[in-house]
Design an enzyme around this catalytic site. Structure first.
Site, PDB file in Angstrom:
ATOM      1  N   ASP A  49       0.822  -1.211   0.000  1.00  0.00           N
ATOM      2  CA  ASP A  49       0.000   0.000   0.000  1.00  0.00           C
ATOM      3  C   ASP A  49       0.859   1.266   0.000  1.00  0.00           C
ATOM      4  O   ASP A  49       1.892   1.328   0.665  1.00  0.00           O
ATOM      5  CB  ASP A  49      -0.895  -0.001   1.252  1.00  0.00           C
ATOM      6  CG  ASP A  49      -1.856   1.169   1.277  1.00  0.00           C
ATOM      7  OD1 ASP A  49      -2.708   1.238   0.365  1.00  0.00           O
ATOM      8  OD2 ASP A  49      -1.757   2.022   2.178  1.00  0.00           O
ATOM      9  N   TYR A  54       2.283  10.320   0.840  1.00  0.00           N
ATOM     10  CA  TYR A  54       3.310   9.809   1.747  1.00  0.00           C
ATOM     11  C   TYR A  54       4.672  10.383   1.350  1.00  0.00           C
ATOM     12  O   TYR A  54       5.144  10.172   0.237  1.00  0.00           O
ATOM     13  CB  TYR A  54       3.357   8.277   1.749  1.00  0.00           C
ATOM     14  CG  TYR A  54       2.096   7.611   2.274  1.00  0.00           C
ATOM     15  CD1 TYR A  54       1.094   8.344   2.925  1.00  0.00           C
ATOM     16  CD2 TYR A  54       1.890   6.250   2.138  1.00  0.00           C
ATOM     17  CE1 TYR A  54      -0.066   7.733   3.404  1.00  0.00           C
ATOM     18  CE2 TYR A  54       0.739   5.625   2.617  1.00  0.00           C
ATOM     19  CZ  TYR A  54      -0.231   6.381   3.241  1.00  0.00           C
ATOM     20  OH  TYR A  54      -1.378   5.776   3.707  1.00  0.00           O
ATOM     21  N   SER A 154     -11.372   5.791   1.343  1.00  0.00           N
ATOM     22  CA  SER A 154     -10.680   5.692   2.629  1.00  0.00           C
ATOM     23  C   SER A 154     -11.287   6.699   3.591  1.00  0.00           C
ATOM     24  O   SER A 154     -11.309   7.896   3.292  1.00  0.00           O
ATOM     25  CB  SER A 154      -9.180   5.953   2.466  1.00  0.00           C
ATOM     26  OG  SER A 154      -8.528   5.826   3.709  1.00  0.00           O
ATOM     27  N   GLN A 180     -10.662   1.820   3.031  1.00  0.00           N
ATOM     28  CA  GLN A 180      -9.449   1.710   3.852  1.00  0.00           C
ATOM     29  C   GLN A 180      -9.689   2.466   5.162  1.00  0.00           C
ATOM     30  O   GLN A 180      -9.466   3.665   5.243  1.00  0.00           O
ATOM     31  CB  GLN A 180      -8.227   2.252   3.111  1.00  0.00           C
ATOM     32  CG  GLN A 180      -6.958   1.946   3.884  1.00  0.00           C
ATOM     33  CD  GLN A 180      -5.679   2.069   3.056  1.00  0.00           C
ATOM     34  OE1 GLN A 180      -4.761   2.736   3.482  1.00  0.00           O
ATOM     35  NE2 GLN A 180      -5.626   1.434   1.917  1.00  0.00           N
ATOM     36  N   SER A 210      -3.141   1.094  10.333  1.00  0.00           N
ATOM     37  CA  SER A 210      -2.580   1.317  11.687  1.00  0.00           C
ATOM     38  C   SER A 210      -3.006   0.251  12.696  1.00  0.00           C
ATOM     39  O   SER A 210      -3.527   0.586  13.779  1.00  0.00           O
ATOM     40  CB  SER A 210      -2.916   2.716  12.202  1.00  0.00           C
ATOM     41  OG  SER A 210      -2.075   3.669  11.591  1.00  0.00           O
ATOM     42  N   LYS A 220       6.157  -1.169  22.688  1.00  0.00           N
ATOM     43  CA  LYS A 220       7.506  -0.587  22.682  1.00  0.00           C
ATOM     44  C   LYS A 220       7.623   0.692  23.509  1.00  0.00           C
ATOM     45  O   LYS A 220       8.720   1.100  23.853  1.00  0.00           O
ATOM     46  CB  LYS A 220       7.973  -0.337  21.249  1.00  0.00           C
ATOM     47  CG  LYS A 220       7.270   0.799  20.548  1.00  0.00           C
ATOM     48  CD  LYS A 220       7.519   0.800  19.057  1.00  0.00           C
ATOM     49  CE  LYS A 220       8.984   0.903  18.711  1.00  0.00           C
ATOM     50  NZ  LYS A 220       9.191   0.658  17.268  1.00  0.00           N
ATOM     51  N   GLY A 286       2.787  -2.030   9.091  1.00  0.00           N
ATOM     52  CA  GLY A 286       3.867  -1.085   8.785  1.00  0.00           C
ATOM     53  C   GLY A 286       5.118  -1.586   9.470  1.00  0.00           C
ATOM     54  O   GLY A 286       5.032  -2.204  10.538  1.00  0.00           O
ATOM     55  N   GLN A 292      10.858  -6.454  12.300  1.00  0.00           N
ATOM     56  CA  GLN A 292       9.436  -6.236  12.610  1.00  0.00           C
ATOM     57  C   GLN A 292       8.554  -7.032  11.655  1.00  0.00           C
ATOM     58  O   GLN A 292       7.532  -7.591  12.047  1.00  0.00           O
ATOM     59  CB  GLN A 292       9.098  -4.740  12.528  1.00  0.00           C
ATOM     60  CG  GLN A 292       9.801  -3.901  13.586  1.00  0.00           C
ATOM     61  CD  GLN A 292       9.611  -2.403  13.387  1.00  0.00           C
ATOM     62  OE1 GLN A 292       9.083  -1.967  12.369  1.00  0.00           O
ATOM     63  NE2 GLN A 292      10.058  -1.611  14.351  1.00  0.00           N
ATOM     64  N   ASN A 296       5.830  -9.701  12.784  1.00  0.00           N
ATOM     65  CA  ASN A 296       4.420  -9.423  12.497  1.00  0.00           C
ATOM     66  C   ASN A 296       3.771 -10.474  11.610  1.00  0.00           C
ATOM     67  O   ASN A 296       2.579 -10.771  11.748  1.00  0.00           O
ATOM     68  CB  ASN A 296       4.286  -8.036  11.851  1.00  0.00           C
ATOM     69  CG  ASN A 296       4.738  -6.927  12.787  1.00  0.00           C
ATOM     70  OD1 ASN A 296       4.892  -7.152  13.984  1.00  0.00           O
ATOM     71  ND2 ASN A 296       4.962  -5.739  12.248  1.00  0.00           N
TER      72      ASN A 296
END
Ligand code: NDP
Length: 327
Positions: A49, A54, A154, A180, A210, A220, A286, A292, A296
């Site tokens: 995505d 961005y 979205s 989205q 998210s 974290k 993400g 990560q 994930n």
């Protein structure tokens, strides 16, 4: 990796996908993006995505350069972009879904991504001033020209999406087929509330965003703000604010203990929780680092551990009453 139909379309998306917001360009250069995308692809991810906004277009440039290096078969993956905020300050160039902007937008995105077409094209936010009919026609044309395969929305309200579908049906145009929306343990109500009836009735697809609330749901931030983390970045003071909120942190602490009890990490538990919702087509993850991604992508294995009893315990930790969710 499991693959789910994107709503009632024929296309199937990996239940976990990867997005580039914040990370590509700001935290990850092309070399890092290649590694992150390769780790995701090797785990079975087939959807990546992006959005023109961005890093002001540079996230698309990084993904385009990475894809060029990776040399994957085009049929083996899906790429999306999103248009609304624009890249320039001109009166017709920002915060709009007018026909001119959408068409110039997709052309710019394809150039930056170095692709002939994107698979999914989203209207990044609703535009209250452009008639929905104008937007639907432009998106239809973009699909007819082969520049996008499917289009969607979205953060549109259910009423706005229903209106867009009605316009498309009236004129026999390509309809929007996916939304989205934000969806995570800390922000769930629209997706599991307002949207439910709509998803049931229209079979709309969803690519949710998210899932870790910008990393807060990885745990974290339980011991402060790690250097280089999203909450430490300039321009993301709002993440820092949420990440240091004591009421949020006490919930995250309790969820972290539950994750340990289940033998998984809090990130995996949080992602697995999103996967349990049958209206989710894909959870867009993400990652600023390859490790990560590796962590994930194991969330699918954790999902079966989230029994009704565990889900109830999660709701209790979050202070959610059963009647607050419709589904
Ligand atoms: P998350 O909420 O999952 O946050 C991802 C961030 O959390 C990572 O970049 C990393 O940040 C941290 N993180 C991820 N995994 C771990 C882990 N295992 N352990 C510790 N930290 C971890 O997702 P995003 O907010 O990034 O959203 C995902 C995608 O959704 C975006 O890339 C974008 O494609 C889409 N999106 C769409 C929106 C829309 O309006 N349509 C809005 C926002 C996102 P760090 O290491 O820097 O701390």
């Amino acid at each position: 990796m499991e693959y789910r139909h994107l709503g009632r379309t024929g296309i199937r998306v990996s239940e976990l996908s990867l997005g580039s917001w914040v990370t590509f360009h700001t935290q990850a250069d092309v070399k890092a993006a290649v590694e992150i995308m390769a780790a995701a692809y090797d785990s079975g991810v087939n959807f990546f995505d992006n959005a023109e906004a961005y890093a002001n277009g540079r996230s698309e440039e990084v993904m385009g350069a990475a894809l060029k290096e990776l040399k994957w078969r085009r049929g083996s993956y899906l790429v999306s972009t999103k248009i609304y905020w624009g890249l320039h300050e001109g009166v017709n160039e920002k915060n709009t879904l007018n026909r001119k902007r959408l068409i110039e937008g997709i052309n710019g995105s394809l150039e930056r991504l170095q692709l002939d077409y994107v698979d999914l094209l989203f209207c990044h936010r609703p535009d209250k001033t452009t008639p929905i009919e104008e937007t639907v026609w432009a998106m239809h044309n973009i699909i007819e020209w082969g520049k996008a395969m499917y289009w969607g929305t979205s953060e549109w309200s259910a009423a706005e999406i229903v209106e867009a579908i009605a316009v498309a049906e009236r004129h026999h145009l390509h309809k929007p087929v996916m939304e989205q929306p934000v969806y995570n343990l800390l922000r769930r109500h629209r997706f599991s509330g307002e949207y439910v009836r709509f998803y049931k009735e229209y079979g709309y697809g969803s690519t949710t965003w998210s899932p870790l609330a910008s990393g807060i749901l990885s745990g974290k931030y339980l011991k402060g703000i790690p250097q280089g983390s999203r909450a430490s970045l300039e321009g993301f003071e709002w993440v820092k604010e949420n990440a240091t909120d004591t009421s949020t942190l006490s919930k995250v602490q309790a969820l972290d203990s539950l994750a340990r009890e289940l033998g998984c990490s809090l990130s995996q538990l949080s992602l697995a929780w999103c996967l349990k919702n049958p209206f989710v087509s894909t959870v867009i993850t993400g990652a600023s680092r390859v490790e990560q991604v590796h962590e994930n992508m194991k969330a699918g294995e954790v999902a079966p551990k989230l029994t009704p009893e565990i889900l109830e315990r999660i709701d209790k930790i979050l202070g959610i009453k059963p009647e607050e969710d419709d589904d």
